[in-house]
Design a protein around this motif. Structure first.
Motif, PDB file in Angstrom:
ATOM      1  N   GLY A 176     -14.441 -31.278 -26.161  1.00  0.00           N
ATOM      2  CA  GLY A 176     -15.707 -31.167 -25.449  1.00  0.00           C
ATOM      3  C   GLY A 176     -16.866 -31.552 -26.342  1.00  0.00           C
ATOM      4  O   GLY A 176     -16.736 -31.624 -27.574  1.00  0.00           O
TER       5      GLY A 176
ATOM      6  N   GLU B 268     -10.006 -37.313 -29.995  1.00  0.00           N
ATOM      7  CA  GLU B 268      -8.940 -36.969 -29.040  1.00  0.00           C
ATOM      8  C   GLU B 268      -7.709 -37.854 -29.199  1.00  0.00           C
ATOM      9  O   GLU B 268      -6.572 -37.363 -29.270  1.00  0.00           O
ATOM     10  CB  GLU B 268      -9.477 -37.080 -27.613  1.00  0.00           C
ATOM     11  CG  GLU B 268      -8.419 -36.803 -26.558  1.00  0.00           C
ATOM     12  CD  GLU B 268      -8.947 -37.040 -25.147  1.00  0.00           C
ATOM     13  OE1 GLU B 268      -8.125 -37.391 -24.275  1.00  0.00           O
ATOM     14  OE2 GLU B 268     -10.168 -36.886 -24.926  1.00  0.00           O
TER      15      GLU B 268
ATOM     16  N   ARG C  45     -10.123 -29.930 -21.306  1.00  0.00           N
ATOM     17  CA  ARG C  45     -11.410 -30.609 -21.419  1.00  0.00           C
ATOM     18  C   ARG C  45     -12.545 -29.669 -21.038  1.00  0.00           C
ATOM     19  O   ARG C  45     -12.440 -28.905 -20.072  1.00  0.00           O
ATOM     20  CB  ARG C  45     -11.452 -31.844 -20.525  1.00  0.00           C
ATOM     21  CG  ARG C  45     -10.448 -32.915 -20.917  1.00  0.00           C
ATOM     22  CD  ARG C  45     -10.698 -34.195 -20.137  1.00  0.00           C
ATOM     23  NE  ARG C  45      -9.655 -35.173 -20.392  1.00  0.00           N
ATOM     24  CZ  ARG C  45      -9.631 -35.985 -21.446  1.00  0.00           C
ATOM     25  NH1 ARG C  45     -10.612 -35.901 -22.331  1.00  0.00           N
ATOM     26  NH2 ARG C  45      -8.650 -36.846 -21.620  1.00  0.00           N
ATOM     27  N   VAL C  46     -13.632 -29.769 -21.784  1.00  0.00           N
ATOM     28  CA  VAL C  46     -14.830 -28.967 -21.532  1.00  0.00           C
ATOM     29  C   VAL C  46     -15.917 -29.896 -20.998  1.00  0.00           C
ATOM     30  O   VAL C  46     -16.207 -30.930 -21.616  1.00  0.00           O
ATOM     31  CB  VAL C  46     -15.311 -28.268 -22.822  1.00  0.00           C
ATOM     32  CG1 VAL C  46     -16.591 -27.481 -22.562  1.00  0.00           C
ATOM     33  CG2 VAL C  46     -14.216 -27.364 -23.364  1.00  0.00           C
ATOM     34  N   PRO C  47     -16.531 -29.580 -19.859  1.00  0.00           N
ATOM     35  CA  PRO C  47     -17.572 -30.463 -19.316  1.00  0.00           C
ATOM     36  C   PRO C  47     -18.818 -30.434 -20.198  1.00  0.00           C
ATOM     37  O   PRO C  47     -19.089 -29.450 -20.896  1.00  0.00           O
ATOM     38  CB  PRO C  47     -17.851 -29.870 -17.929  1.00  0.00           C
ATOM     39  CG  PRO C  47     -17.429 -28.433 -18.033  1.00  0.00           C
ATOM     40  CD  PRO C  47     -16.273 -28.409 -18.990  1.00  0.00           C
ATOM     41  N   PRO C  48     -19.597 -31.521 -20.173  1.00  0.00           N
ATOM     42  CA  PRO C  48     -20.808 -31.572 -21.003  1.00  0.00           C
ATOM     43  C   PRO C  48     -21.964 -30.818 -20.380  1.00  0.00           C
ATOM     44  O   PRO C  48     -21.947 -30.478 -19.188  1.00  0.00           O
ATOM     45  CB  PRO C  48     -21.109 -33.069 -21.062  1.00  0.00           C
ATOM     46  CG  PRO C  48     -20.584 -33.600 -19.760  1.00  0.00           C
ATOM     47  CD  PRO C  48     -19.358 -32.773 -19.445  1.00  0.00           C
TER      48      PRO C  48
ATOM     49  N   VAL D  67     -18.239 -24.301 -21.327  1.00  0.00           N
ATOM     50  CA  VAL D  67     -16.863 -24.012 -21.732  1.00  0.00           C
ATOM     51  C   VAL D  67     -16.188 -22.997 -20.808  1.00  0.00           C
ATOM     52  O   VAL D  67     -14.954 -22.973 -20.692  1.00  0.00           O
ATOM     53  CB  VAL D  67     -16.840 -23.521 -23.197  1.00  0.00           C
ATOM     54  CG1 VAL D  67     -17.383 -22.103 -23.309  1.00  0.00           C
ATOM     55  CG2 VAL D  67     -15.429 -23.601 -23.772  1.00  0.00           C
TER      56      VAL D  67
ATOM     57  N   ALA E 226     -13.519 -24.037 -18.391  1.00  0.00           N
ATOM     58  CA  ALA E 226     -12.182 -24.350 -18.909  1.00  0.00           C
ATOM     59  C   ALA E 226     -11.387 -23.101 -19.276  1.00  0.00           C
ATOM     60  O   ALA E 226     -10.241 -23.219 -19.705  1.00  0.00           O
ATOM     61  CB  ALA E 226     -12.315 -25.253 -20.138  1.00  0.00           C
TER      62      ALA E 226
ATOM     63  N   GLU F 271     -14.461 -32.845 -30.783  1.00  0.00           N
ATOM     64  CA  GLU F 271     -15.238 -33.676 -29.866  1.00  0.00           C
ATOM     65  C   GLU F 271     -14.358 -34.818 -29.346  1.00  0.00           C
ATOM     66  O   GLU F 271     -13.313 -35.122 -29.932  1.00  0.00           O
ATOM     67  CB  GLU F 271     -16.479 -34.213 -30.582  1.00  0.00           C
ATOM     68  CG  GLU F 271     -17.475 -33.121 -30.942  1.00  0.00           C
ATOM     69  CD  GLU F 271     -18.680 -33.663 -31.692  1.00  0.00           C
ATOM     70  OE1 GLU F 271     -18.813 -34.898 -31.803  1.00  0.00           O
ATOM     71  OE2 GLU F 271     -19.475 -32.848 -32.186  1.00  0.00           O
ATOM     72  N   PRO F 272     -14.767 -35.495 -28.272  1.00  0.00           N
ATOM     73  CA  PRO F 272     -13.917 -36.540 -27.676  1.00  0.00           C
ATOM     74  C   PRO F 272     -13.542 -37.667 -28.637  1.00  0.00           C
ATOM     75  O   PRO F 272     -12.516 -38.322 -28.447  1.00  0.00           O
ATOM     76  CB  PRO F 272     -14.781 -37.064 -26.517  1.00  0.00           C
ATOM     77  CG  PRO F 272     -15.655 -35.902 -26.143  1.00  0.00           C
ATOM     78  CD  PRO F 272     -15.953 -35.197 -27.433  1.00  0.00           C
TER      79      PRO F 272
ATOM     80  N   LYS G 216     -17.883 -24.002 -27.278  1.00  0.00           N
ATOM     81  CA  LYS G 216     -16.509 -23.890 -27.769  1.00  0.00           C
ATOM     82  C   LYS G 216     -16.399 -22.948 -28.970  1.00  0.00           C
ATOM     83  O   LYS G 216     -15.516 -22.096 -29.032  1.00  0.00           O
ATOM     84  CB  LYS G 216     -15.968 -25.269 -28.177  1.00  0.00           C
ATOM     85  CG  LYS G 216     -16.013 -26.331 -27.102  1.00  0.00           C
ATOM     86  CD  LYS G 216     -15.344 -27.612 -27.542  1.00  0.00           C
ATOM     87  CE  LYS G 216     -15.931 -28.206 -28.794  1.00  0.00           C
ATOM     88  NZ  LYS G 216     -17.315 -28.644 -28.643  1.00  0.00           N
TER      89      LYS G 216
ATOM     90  N   ALA H 142     -21.452 -27.023 -26.063  1.00  0.00           N
ATOM     91  CA  ALA H 142     -20.833 -26.537 -24.829  1.00  0.00           C
ATOM     92  C   ALA H 142     -20.338 -25.102 -24.938  1.00  0.00           C
ATOM     93  O   ALA H 142     -19.902 -24.525 -23.936  1.00  0.00           O
ATOM     94  CB  ALA H 142     -19.675 -27.451 -24.429  1.00  0.00           C
TER      95      ALA H 142
END
Length: 679
Positions: A25, A162, A176-179, A4, A7, A158-159, A31, A29
């Motif tokens: 995300g 979205e 967006r937060v990368p995995p 996170v 981001a 979570e995605p 968040k 992660a």
């Protein structure tokens, strides 16, 4: 370093410039722990000119856990700068700057302050869980921002959610937060004929014997399966530290995050045994192996029969993916699914259903009416509730006299909305003022809110515990047994020992004590009369039953054949007494009462009523609204109640039927002609 953090610059940029933003995300992660701290930094930069920061969670246990973890990360004290507020537990002060709470708590705050002027930033976490309160907050906060443009709203999800959130908030920027990487290795396995729990235990032991590094997280279907799995693992593998994770563990949840090193000669690995609660919350960085059974035990409310239907169902693909990612990270982990890939492809839905489409909406509608939202169409919902559920909720509130002729809250409904309990319990509390049994009803409502209070005993001591429990039984029924248990608990010098010996949950009784104190505080604040206690007298038993029936006349059943087969008056379904009720626990068991009031009915394998007490039909005919009796499905019971009602209205004393003169077999057969028997 948590994903996170990549981001963070974009998040702070949008937070300063836009009223709302979406953070999307995968689980794990960071968040939930980092975003609230960044929001606190933003509010601090403004000297908290617009208010404090509040972060909601769908589950109370997650809010408690996050408050403790974030306070530790920020090196602050819980209950001061960082606090938490749960139903019946408030660990905040006026100077608290960052507050974690359940979504239900924030929703109740909006009934007294619809614009939430206390807060400058609201963070709705785990929005993909789709609880009733979170779904409603998404719409209400959108309206509040129209009148308070300085209020910031941050939605973490979570995605999978979205697209729906983009439709609800088309102007909100997306961060967006990368995995986590690398992703875990995925393995499918055919179901074991021995069952889910033995198969999960066997999989844990196989992992442990292979000496692969990392802790294990096991996903089962229910709390009962969690308990069975924990007991089995503790008996078979002393080298494992087994930790249950479900709503009942309380502060013990922090054991998940304590620095843990295998002691010399002690447990070598931790196994966290959980269910749907950990689908999104409770990320544990040391977990490298996930075992997923692919099923969950859920209750769905059926408005047509006013009952919960409980059963096992497959989890969704979204949940399965979230569980798999619990093992993401370095070194690479594994996810073992105890079901074949064909089951995943064909039987798992893409997303779980929103809770607002499966829940009893009576409490929700009461809150909306309190917010002066007369028409549910005024609310922005991601998914609209079913019309029949809304109609049933409005009908129930009308029966309880909570609505006036225009469909707005009546004076009774306004007072009912002050209580943080279901409408039927609130109405019974109000009625207790009229029947001079307030102290007893406060205790009973608290115990029903904290219910169940009895726990399963180990086989070795089962009979001894059952004998002690029988000593607590009250002859008037289960409701009075609950009052008896609570009063006896308060008299103990060593409550923990007493609870253990009697097979009673100390945590449930402590919760009941907190609930009772809050309810009493509400009654004193709105200046309702509080009568002195008089539990134990025959007159008091009668008065408590009258107060109960004033709120629970919708939940009455009649024994149609003298053998314990109960016809539910509102739906013509057949139910039985549970093995744990007082009428069956007594030695020898007493006769089934001809008429009884029950607290809950769940359509399941056994179709049992829960918390039952005997009542007289004359009392029901007197206290239930006339139009409710008229709307009951045709049956001999309805005709009898209408006849009793006419006698009462006509001033004729209604005589009870002679003892032993139950309806003949022919009449009983007539009554059960259209009965829906669930097996």
């Amino acid at each position: 370093r948590l994903p996170v953090w990549a981001a963070r610059p974009a998040f702070l940029h949008h937070l300063r410039r836009r009223p709302r933003l979406l953070v999307v995300g995968p689980p794990g992660a960071g968040k939930s722990t980092q975003v609230p701290q960044w929001c606190a930094e933003y509010a601090l930069s403004l000297q908290f000119a617009h208010g404090q920061v509040v972060c909601t969670q769908p589950h109370s246990l997650a809010a408690l856990s996050l408050a403790l973890r974030v306070a530790d990360e920020m090196d602050l004290n819980v209950g001061h700068e960082v606090g938490y507020c749960l139903p019946y537990e408030d660990c905040c002060i006026s100077e608290t700057l960052l507050r974690f709470c359940s979504d239900e708590v924030l929703l109740r705050e909006m009934t007294s302050d619809p614009l939430l002027r206390q807060y400058g930033v609201v963070v709705l976490d785990e929005a993909q869980e789709r609880t009733v309160a979170t779904d409603l907050l998404l719409g209400l906060l959108k309206d509040a921002q129209r009148q308070r443009p300085e209020l910031r709203l941050v939605v973490l999800t979570e995605p999978s959610l979205e697209e729906s959130l983009r439709r609800l908030y088309p102007d909100a920027p997306l961060v967006r937060v990368p995995p986590l990487s690398p992703p875990p290795c995925l393995i499918y396995r055919e179901p074991s004929p021995q069952g889910r729990v033995p198969a999960a235990c066997q999989a844990v032991l196989e992992l442990h014997q292979q000496e692969q590094a990392g802790d294990v997280m096991v996903f089962l279907a229910s709390e009962q399966e969690i308990q069975e799995c924990c007991e089995a693992l503790r008996l078979t593998a002393a080298s494992l530290e087994v930790l249950p994770l479900h709503p009942g563990v309380g502060r013990q949840v922090q054991k998940l995050y304590e620095m843990w090193e295998p002691p010399a000669g002690g447990p070598m690995r931790r196994v966290i045994v959980t269910h749907w609660l950990a689908d999104a919350a409770f990320s544990v960085g040391t977990v490298r192996h996930v075992i997923d059974t692919g099923l969950e035990l859920r209750s769905v409310y059926n408005p047509q029969i006013r009952a919960e239907s409980q059963g096992l169902r497959p989890i969704s693909k979204k949940q399965a993916e979230a569980r798999r990612l619990r093992a993401a990270g370095s070194p690479p982990g594994t996810c073992l699914r105890l079901y074949p890939e064909s089951f995943y492809e064909r039987s798992l839905p893409a997303l779980p259903p929103a809770r607002i489409t499966e829940a009893n909406l009576s409490r929700l509608v009461l809150l909306l009416k309190r917010l002066d939202i007369a028409d549910m169409g005024q609310c922005d919902f991601l998914d609209r509730p079913a019309p029949e559920s809304l109609m049933q909720a409005l009908e129930d509130l009308d029966y309880l006299a909570a609505l006036d002729d225009d469909g707005n809250l009546s004076e009774v409904g306004i007072i009912m909305s002050e209580f943080p309990v279901d409408p039927q319990l609130a109405k019974s509390l109000l009625a207790s003022c009229e029947f001079d049994c307030v102290q007893e009803m406060l205790t009973l409502v608290a115990m029903l809110t904290a219910w169940p209070c009895f726990v399963n005993s180990a086989t070795r001591w089962g009979e001894a515990v059952a004998a002690r429990q029988r000593a607590l039984l009250h002859p008037a029924g289960d409701h009075f047994t609950l009052i008896n248990v609570f009063n006896t608990f308060l008299q103990q010098n060593e409550p923990e020992s007493w609870c253990r010996k009697h097979g009673v949950s100390e945590a449930a009784l402590q919760l009941a004590r907190a609930v009772r104190a809050e309810l009493l505080e509400v009654m004193e604040r709105i200046e309702l009369p509080v009568s002195p206690p008089s539990f134990g007298t025959d007159e008091n038993v009668c008065r408590v039953k009258q107060a109960l029936l004033s709120g629970f006349f919708l939940k009455v059943a009649r024994d149609i054949d003298g053998s314990g087969n109960y016809l539910l008056l509102t739906s013509k379904h057949i139910a039985q007494l549970p093995p744990t009720c007082g009428y069956r626990l007594r030695q020898p068991p007493s006769r089934p009462p001809p008429w009884l009031l029950y607290h809950e009915f769940t359509v399941s394998l056994d179709n049992c009523l829960s918390v039952v007490s005997e009542i007289e039909p004359e009392m029901l005919a007197e206290l239930a609204p006339q139009y409710y009796l008229s709307n009951l499905p045709p049956s001999e019971s309805r005709d009898l109640l209408m006849e009793l009602r006419e006698k009462l209205v006509g001033g004729v004393e209604a005589l009870p039927p002679p003892q032993g003169k139950e309806p003949s077999a022919a009449k009983a057969a007539d009554e059960s002609e259209d009965v829906c028997l669930l097996q």
